[in-house]
Each structure stands twice: as structure tokens, then as C-alpha cells.
Scaffold this motif. Structure first.
Motif, PDB file in Angstrom:
ATOM      1  N   UNK A 129      38.386   3.794   1.818  1.00 18.35           N
ATOM      2  CA  UNK A 129      38.217   2.807   2.885  1.00 18.35           C
ATOM      3  C   UNK A 129      39.075   1.575   2.617  1.00 18.35           C
ATOM      4  N   UNK A 130      39.120   1.142   1.360  1.00 18.22           N
ATOM      5  CA  UNK A 130      39.980   0.005   1.005  1.00 18.22           C
ATOM      6  C   UNK A 130      41.437   0.316   1.338  1.00 18.22           C
ATOM      7  N   UNK A 131      41.855   1.523   1.007  1.00 12.30           N
ATOM      8  CA  UNK A 131      43.234   1.933   1.321  1.00 12.30           C
ATOM      9  C   UNK A 131      43.468   1.917   2.829  1.00 12.30           C
ATOM     10  N   UNK A 132      42.571   2.504   3.583  1.00  5.82           N
ATOM     11  CA  UNK A 132      42.761   2.650   5.035  1.00  5.82           C
ATOM     12  C   UNK A 132      42.709   1.319   5.763  1.00  5.82           C
ATOM     13  N   UNK A 133      41.952   0.358   5.223  1.00  9.19           N
ATOM     14  CA  UNK A 133      41.823  -0.940   5.882  1.00  9.19           C
ATOM     15  C   UNK A 133      42.725  -1.997   5.254  1.00  9.19           C
ATOM     16  N   UNK A 134      43.467  -1.611   4.230  1.00  9.55           N
ATOM     17  CA  UNK A 134      44.336  -2.526   3.473  1.00  9.55           C
ATOM     18  C   UNK A 134      43.531  -3.675   2.876  1.00  9.55           C
ATOM     19  N   UNK A 135      42.326  -3.369   2.456  1.00 12.26           N
ATOM     20  CA  UNK A 135      41.495  -4.342   1.756  1.00 12.26           C
ATOM     21  C   UNK A 135      41.902  -4.384   0.292  1.00 12.26           C
ATOM     22  N   UNK A 136      42.050  -5.578  -0.237  1.00 12.16           N
ATOM     23  CA  UNK A 136      42.490  -5.767  -1.614  1.00 12.16           C
ATOM     24  C   UNK A 136      41.283  -5.796  -2.552  1.00 12.16           C
ATOM     25  N   UNK A 137      41.391  -5.110  -3.664  1.00  6.21           N
ATOM     26  CA  UNK A 137      40.383  -5.199  -4.717  1.00  6.21           C
ATOM     27  C   UNK A 137      40.862  -6.175  -5.779  1.00  6.21           C
ATOM     28  N   UNK A 138      40.011  -7.137  -6.132  1.00  4.14           N
ATOM     29  CA  UNK A 138      40.348  -8.066  -7.211  1.00  4.14           C
ATOM     30  C   UNK A 138      39.670  -7.632  -8.499  1.00  4.14           C
ATOM     31  N   UNK A 139      40.448  -7.508  -9.567  1.00  7.79           N
ATOM     32  CA  UNK A 139      39.894  -7.341 -10.912  1.00  7.79           C
ATOM     33  C   UNK A 139      39.641  -8.753 -11.426  1.00  7.79           C
ATOM     34  N   UNK A 140      38.379  -9.076 -11.688  1.00  8.28           N
ATOM     35  CA  UNK A 140      37.950 -10.455 -11.861  1.00  8.28           C
ATOM     36  C   UNK A 140      37.693 -10.791 -13.328  1.00  8.28           C
ATOM     37  N   UNK A 141      38.429 -11.761 -13.827  1.00  2.00           N
ATOM     38  CA  UNK A 141      38.312 -12.185 -15.224  1.00  2.00           C
ATOM     39  C   UNK A 141      36.966 -12.843 -15.516  1.00  2.00           C
ATOM     40  N   UNK A 142      36.554 -13.764 -14.684  1.00  2.00           N
ATOM     41  CA  UNK A 142      35.352 -14.550 -14.967  1.00  2.00           C
ATOM     42  C   UNK A 142      34.087 -13.692 -14.933  1.00  2.00           C
ATOM     43  N   UNK A 143      33.998 -12.803 -13.958  1.00  2.00           N
ATOM     44  CA  UNK A 143      32.802 -11.961 -13.818  1.00  2.00           C
ATOM     45  C   UNK A 143      32.931 -10.621 -14.554  1.00  2.00           C
ATOM     46  N   UNK A 144      34.116 -10.368 -15.113  1.00  2.00           N
ATOM     47  CA  UNK A 144      34.353  -9.168 -15.924  1.00  2.00           C
ATOM     48  C   UNK A 144      33.989  -7.884 -15.161  1.00  2.00           C
ATOM     49  N   UNK A 145      34.581  -7.753 -13.995  1.00  2.00           N
ATOM     50  CA  UNK A 145      34.365  -6.566 -13.187  1.00  2.00           C
ATOM     51  C   UNK A 145      35.512  -6.441 -12.179  1.00  2.00           C
ATOM     52  N   UNK A 146      35.720  -5.246 -11.640  1.00  2.68           N
ATOM     53  CA  UNK A 146      35.029  -3.994 -11.941  1.00  2.68           C
ATOM     54  C   UNK A 146      35.530  -3.402 -13.265  1.00  2.68           C
ATOM     55  N   UNK A 165      41.675 -14.741 -12.070  1.00  3.34           N
ATOM     56  CA  UNK A 165      40.879 -15.355 -13.128  1.00  3.34           C
ATOM     57  C   UNK A 165      39.578 -15.945 -12.600  1.00  3.34           C
ATOM     58  N   UNK A 166      39.523 -16.248 -11.289  1.00  3.51           N
ATOM     59  CA  UNK A 166      38.328 -16.878 -10.709  1.00  3.51           C
ATOM     60  C   UNK A 166      37.987 -18.151 -11.482  1.00  3.51           C
ATOM     61  N   UNK A 167      39.021 -18.889 -11.833  1.00  5.65           N
ATOM     62  CA  UNK A 167      38.842 -20.063 -12.691  1.00  5.65           C
ATOM     63  C   UNK A 167      38.130 -21.188 -11.955  1.00  5.65           C
ATOM     64  N   UNK A 174      45.392 -18.606 -15.047  1.00  5.09           N
ATOM     65  CA  UNK A 174      46.460 -17.806 -15.649  1.00  5.09           C
ATOM     66  C   UNK A 174      46.105 -17.156 -16.968  1.00  5.09           C
ATOM     67  N   UNK A 175      44.874 -17.313 -17.433  1.00  8.87           N
ATOM     68  CA  UNK A 175      44.469 -16.719 -18.713  1.00  8.87           C
ATOM     69  C   UNK A 175      43.729 -15.412 -18.455  1.00  8.87           C
ATOM     70  N   UNK A 176      44.401 -14.315 -18.726  1.00  2.58           N
ATOM     71  CA  UNK A 176      43.848 -12.985 -18.465  1.00  2.58           C
ATOM     72  C   UNK A 176      43.542 -12.265 -19.782  1.00  2.58           C
ATOM     73  N   UNK A 177      42.300 -11.939 -19.978  1.00  2.91           N
ATOM     74  CA  UNK A 177      41.892 -11.166 -21.146  1.00  2.91           C
ATOM     75  C   UNK A 177      41.186  -9.887 -20.672  1.00  2.91           C
ATOM     76  N   UNK A 178      40.051 -10.067 -19.987  1.00  4.35           N
ATOM     77  CA  UNK A 178      39.321  -8.910 -19.474  1.00  4.35           C
ATOM     78  C   UNK A 178      40.184  -8.107 -18.503  1.00  4.35           C
ATOM     79  N   UNK A 179      40.893  -8.796 -17.616  1.00  2.00           N
ATOM     80  CA  UNK A 179      41.677  -8.095 -16.597  1.00  2.00           C
ATOM     81  C   UNK A 179      42.755  -7.222 -17.232  1.00  2.00           C
TER      82      UNK A 179
END
Length: 200
Positions: A129-146, A165-167, A174-179
Motif C-alpha cells: 500500500x505504501x508503494x502504491x500510494x507513494x507513502x514514505x516510511x521513516x526509519x526513526x532514530x529517536x523512537x528506534x523503529x521500525x 532523527x526526529x530531533x 544529523x546524528x544517526x545511530x539506530x537508523x
């Protein structure tokens, strides 16, 4: 009622400063139909970051900590809560444009659950569905997900992905560890950490 003033301020800043400025807002998914807590007459924004802070469930919104003890003991309830997250996210994708899904499944640990409770097929369907709707998934540093497992479904489906980073403080920008660790665990990061193979 503050949103038009915010978008006007962004338009002013674009005229004044010689940098690219994207106008975005974050909104909560507030029911199982995929509705967001945004004004009916949405001002002109570039991106809407949609997130779950509560479970949209049986015509209500349930705070994760309030369902934690029950969800941890009742597998059927846990499955229903997870299904509510997936269904409402999917419907949000269909209902709204210029969408970014941020800290996907980030409320599960607050309810004593995690992504391992989610079967493969619903994740596959969500990624398509994300692909078909061009919805972007964010890999989130602060919340450590998905997780890397969830990320792989989206990349394999060809859904667009970004790292954020959801800073809340300038020190975190700009500090990416989990991501970076997540995309590496998903097999999407080259050994020299310079090239990332993500969705288009």
C-alpha cells in the motif's frame, strides 16, 4: 487554527533564505478509518507526518499504558490492537497525500508488545500500500523503529524510505545511530557506509 500562520511563515522564510525549506506537519491517526487530526481545509504543506500515539480501537483511542497489562496477558486483544494499527495506517495511506509514516509501531513497546507479534502477510500488504500510494516510511532514530525486519518488507515492495532523527534538540540533528544500524541489519548499507540502497 495555528496552521495557516505556520505555513505563511515557511513561505516567508523561503523568500528570505537561500536554502531549501520543506513545509511539514505531524498529525495523529485518530481512528480506524485513517482520519488525521488536521483541519478540514488543510493549508498547503509539502509533507504530513502521520503517527500513532494511541490505539484507534472500537471507536475510541486507547493510551498504550492503559491497555498494557491486559494486552500482555490476552493474545487475542494483542492481535486486535496490532491489527487496528495496521488497518488504520493502511487507510491513512489511501486517504491522504504527501504522507510520511513516522515511528511506525513505536507505541507497541508502551503496551508491552513488539513487532515480533506481527505476522508477515499484514506487513507485506502494508508495504505494498505504501508503494502504491507513494507513502514514505521513516526509519526513526529517536523512537528506534521500525525494525530491520519491517523495513525489509517496505524496501522489497519498492516503497519510498527516508531516515529521520526526529530531533527535539539541535544536538541530535544529523546524528544517526539506530537508523544506520537498522539499515545495515536489513542488508541495505554498503560496507563503507556511504551508499544506501533504499526505495525510490
Amino acid at each position: 487554527n495555528w496552521l495557516p500562520h505556520y505555513t505563511d511563515a515557511v513561505k516567508w522564510a523561503r523568500r528570505i533564505y537561500d536554502i531549501d525549506i520543506t513545509c511539514g506537519v505531524e498529525a495523529e491517526i485518530i481512528d480506524e478509518s485513517g482520519e488525521l487530526d488536521v483541519p478540514g481545509e488543510m493549508p498547503d504543506v509539502d509533507l504530513v507526518y502521520a503517527a500513532h500515539y494511541r490505539f484507534p480501537f472500537y471507536n475510541g483511542l486507547y493510551v498504550p499504558k492503559n491497555v498494557r497489562s491486559t494486552a500482555m496477558e490476552d493474545r487475542r486483544l494483542a492481535a486486535e490492537l496490532i491489527d487496528a494499527l495496521i488497518q488504520s495506517t493502511q487507510r491513512t495511506m489511501w486517504r491522504h497525500r504527501n504522507l510520511v509514516i513516522t515511528h511506525l509501531f513505536g507505541i507497541l513497546p508502551l503496551a508491552g508488545l513488539d513487532e515480533r507479534h506481527i505476522p508477515d502477510e499484514p506487513l507485506r500488504a502494508l508495504a505494498r500500500t505504501a508503494r502504491d500510494t507513494r507513502t514514505i516510511l521513516e526509519v526513526n532514530e529517536r523512537h528506534r523503529c521500525p525494525s530491520a525486519r519491517v523495513l525489509k518488507f517496505f524496501v522489497e515492495a519498492g516503497a519510498p524510505v527516508i531516515l529521520g532523527t526526529d530531533s527535539h534538540h539541535k544536538e541530535g540533528i544529523g546524528r544517526h545511530h539506530y537508523t544506520l544500524q537498522t539499515i545495515e541489519n536489513a542488508g541495505l548499507l554498503s560496507p563503507n557506509r556511504r551508499q544506501v540502497a533504499l526505495g525510490a
